[in-house]
Design an enzyme around this catalytic site. Sequence first.
Site, PDB file in Angstrom:
ATOM      1  N   CYS A 107       5.276 -24.361   3.460  1.00 29.97           N
ATOM      2  CA  CYS A 107       3.877 -23.960   3.239  1.00 29.97           C
ATOM      3  C   CYS A 107       3.119 -25.081   2.555  1.00 29.97           C
ATOM      4  CB  CYS A 107       3.849 -22.701   2.368  1.00 29.97           C
ATOM      5  SG  CYS A 107       2.203 -22.151   1.946  1.00 29.97           S
ATOM      6  N   GLU A 152       9.215 -17.857   9.484  1.00 28.63           N
ATOM      7  CA  GLU A 152       9.496 -17.251   8.176  1.00 28.63           C
ATOM      8  C   GLU A 152       9.022 -18.197   7.086  1.00 28.63           C
ATOM      9  OE1 GLU A 152      12.006 -18.132   5.784  1.00 28.63           O
ATOM     10  OE2 GLU A 152      12.637 -19.891   6.893  1.00 28.63           O
ATOM     11  N   ARG A 173      16.437 -11.729  -2.495  1.00 25.91           N
ATOM     12  CA  ARG A 173      15.607 -12.767  -1.878  1.00 25.91           C
ATOM     13  C   ARG A 173      14.560 -12.094  -1.004  1.00 25.91           C
ATOM     14  NH1 ARG A 173      17.615 -17.841  -1.463  1.00 25.91           N
ATOM     15  NH2 ARG A 173      16.437 -19.370  -0.248  1.00 25.91           N
ATOM     16  N   ARG A 195      11.465 -12.823   1.992  1.00 31.50           N
ATOM     17  CA  ARG A 195      10.870 -13.785   2.921  1.00 31.50           C
ATOM     18  C   ARG A 195       9.743 -13.102   3.693  1.00 31.50           C
ATOM     19  NH1 ARG A 195      12.089 -18.676   1.377  1.00 31.50           N
ATOM     20  NH2 ARG A 195      11.559 -19.528   3.428  1.00 31.50           N
TER      21      ARG A 195
END
Length: 416
Positions: free
Chosen positions: A152, A190, A235, A237
């Site tokens: 990103c 993702e 986690r 995503r």
Amino acid sequence: MAGKMLNSENLTHGFSPELLADVLSLSKSSVESRIKKGELTPNPNTNLIPLEQVSHHLEVKSLLASSWEDEIKIKPKRTYNLLELFAGGGGLALGMEEAGFNSVLLNELDKHACDTLKHNRPEWNVVQGDISTIDFTDLNKDVDIVTGGFPCQAFSYAGKSLGLEDTRGTLFFEMARAIKEVKPKVFMAENVKALLKHDNGRTLEVIKGVIDELGYILVEPKVLKAIFYKVPQKRERLILVGIRKDLADKGASFKWPSPYNKILSLKDAFYKGELYDTDVPLSQGQLYPTRKKEIMEHVPQGGYWRDLPDNLQREYMKASYFLGGGKTGMARRLSMSEPSLTLTTAPAQKQTERCHPTETRPLQSREYARIQTFPDSWEFIGPLSAVYKQIGNAVPVNMAAAIGRSLIRLLNDLEA
């Protein structure tokens, strides 16, 4: 059977406050506050919150109505070819392979990660190098799906119309260019959860606009939690799925994967049982300096720096001792009875400590890999720092496989 509640030990016996917080996306303090108010009453013998007190929550309902056992039977109706970008150490690629995809090309810049891919799958077409130098047009008859986790980056908005060309210079642009050149039926990207709010949401709005410009319908993006997909790790995503407009018009829709019927803990990663046939093998790992180890010895399972005696808090934290904020990652020891915290690219970073639950040392590389649900047969190539980086950056294999099966189901529906 779909909808059948399986006898999942940590569901039938209830939830610890920590686990309930993870399942419901709440802070542990907010769950503790509800306990203090009497809204939740833990069993005095087990300190677990009974299932019936929380079974009305959608997240808990979805666990109880799991159709995981049906979904693992999903198989491709024909060979579906996959192009993967930013392939890293192979977590996403392995999950996609398990779901039934055939990889025709994987691109990755990092040499050690490429060496890992080639070592474990000599038959894969692994292309090492800068994505911006690769022409994908030759693949546009062969590829059904493009996948990848683009890093990103911020876009520049000044005086721009915010189309594809305006994202040039970012790695999102390169993934979009690959999709434009290949024209797959479907793509899956993702990213980190933070992309949702990056630059006050403008980055995601640009991405949505470009996806529309490329000729794809974007399924409403969703943050998936690894703990719901047979992964012993907290986690998260952000998943983006796009369907080519000429195919989306046929009425096939993407369905998100069903959660597994229980939440797994670190114990499941480290010992023989549901995830692995053997206890975790010994492997290379970092060690603490002598004084740090002496201090960390005082941190209990699931604890962090605030669980140290005050004099050790001051010594360990130094100036940070006087600053605000919880800094809950510092001097953090994991708990064997809970999923791991999100792995980072190094297990002994001071801000994001990942100390073994019962031994005073950072997690070893194979322990790291098991928390990401890599098979023990998957060998990582490169120096220890590169191995931790490959594992820490990966998409958990079991989560990738669950997403992959949902994508196979979508492509099967499009075929029909």
